[in-house]
Design a protein around this motif. Structure first.
Motif, PDB file in Angstrom:
ATOM      1  N   ARG A 198     -10.307  -7.341   4.349  1.00 31.71           N
ATOM      2  CA  ARG A 198     -10.743  -5.907   3.784  1.00 31.71           C
ATOM      3  C   ARG A 198     -12.080  -5.876   4.147  1.00 31.71           C
ATOM      4  O   ARG A 198     -12.934  -6.639   4.388  1.00 31.71           O
ATOM      5  CB  ARG A 198     -10.234  -5.912   2.332  1.00 31.71           C
ATOM      6  N   ASP A 199     -12.644  -4.614   3.949  1.00 30.01           N
ATOM      7  CA  ASP A 199     -13.961  -4.128   4.003  1.00 30.01           C
ATOM      8  C   ASP A 199     -14.964  -4.779   2.745  1.00 30.01           C
ATOM      9  O   ASP A 199     -14.483  -4.182   1.781  1.00 30.01           O
ATOM     10  CB  ASP A 199     -14.203  -2.830   4.257  1.00 30.01           C
ATOM     11  N   SER A 200     -15.822  -5.468   2.732  1.00 27.36           N
ATOM     12  CA  SER A 200     -16.360  -6.030   1.482  1.00 27.36           C
ATOM     13  C   SER A 200     -17.162  -4.678   0.987  1.00 27.36           C
ATOM     14  O   SER A 200     -17.212  -4.745  -0.481  1.00 27.36           O
ATOM     15  CB  SER A 200     -17.405  -6.983   1.513  1.00 27.36           C
ATOM     16  N   LYS A 201     -17.447  -3.849   1.663  1.00 26.90           N
ATOM     17  CA  LYS A 201     -18.290  -2.794   1.013  1.00 26.90           C
ATOM     18  C   LYS A 201     -17.311  -1.397   0.232  1.00 26.90           C
ATOM     19  O   LYS A 201     -17.638  -0.722  -0.367  1.00 26.90           O
ATOM     20  CB  LYS A 201     -19.100  -1.951   1.939  1.00 26.90           C
ATOM     21  N   ARG A 202     -15.989  -1.625   0.795  1.00 27.59           N
ATOM     22  CA  ARG A 202     -14.871  -0.834   0.219  1.00 27.59           C
ATOM     23  C   ARG A 202     -13.697  -1.516  -0.217  1.00 27.59           C
ATOM     24  O   ARG A 202     -12.557  -1.196   0.371  1.00 27.59           O
ATOM     25  CB  ARG A 202     -14.627   0.390   1.507  1.00 27.59           C
ATOM     26  N   GLU A 260     -11.684  -1.052  -2.418  1.00 29.29           N
ATOM     27  CA  GLU A 260     -10.531  -0.359  -2.829  1.00 29.29           C
ATOM     28  C   GLU A 260      -9.611   0.416  -1.820  1.00 29.29           C
ATOM     29  O   GLU A 260      -8.599   0.624  -2.117  1.00 29.29           O
ATOM     30  CB  GLU A 260     -11.023   0.813  -3.741  1.00 29.29           C
ATOM     31  N   LEU A 261     -10.148   0.176  -0.658  1.00 28.23           N
ATOM     32  CA  LEU A 261      -9.202   0.764   0.563  1.00 28.23           C
ATOM     33  C   LEU A 261      -8.277  -0.290   0.792  1.00 28.23           C
ATOM     34  O   LEU A 261      -8.276  -1.459   0.264  1.00 28.23           O
ATOM     35  CB  LEU A 261     -10.250   0.863   1.927  1.00 28.23           C
TER      36      LEU A 261
END
Length: 61
Positions: free
Chosen positions: A35-39, A41-42
């Motif tokens: 997953r994207d560490s900045k997002r 929640e996606l």
């Protein structure tokens, strides 16, 4: 995001420390979640563990 992905043991690569573009990985039975560490929640991507190993091995060469 599902409750299941929220409770995974996510970790960021030591190569990503201090960088703006980071991903996190978490182990699953027979898979790796990404997953994207900045997002976070996606939705997370899920790859077979064997495919992840091949990718990492290829990047090390």
């Amino acid at each position: 995001m599902t409750e299941h992905t929220m409770t995974l043991a996510w970790r960021t690569s030591t190569y990503s420390v201090g960088e703006d573009q980071c991903v996190e990985v978490a182990p699953l039975p027979a898979h790796i979640a990404l997953r994207d560490s900045k997002r976070p929640e996606l939705a997370a991507f899920r790859f077979p563990a064997s495919a992840w190993s091949e990718l990492v091995d290829g990047l090390r060469r």
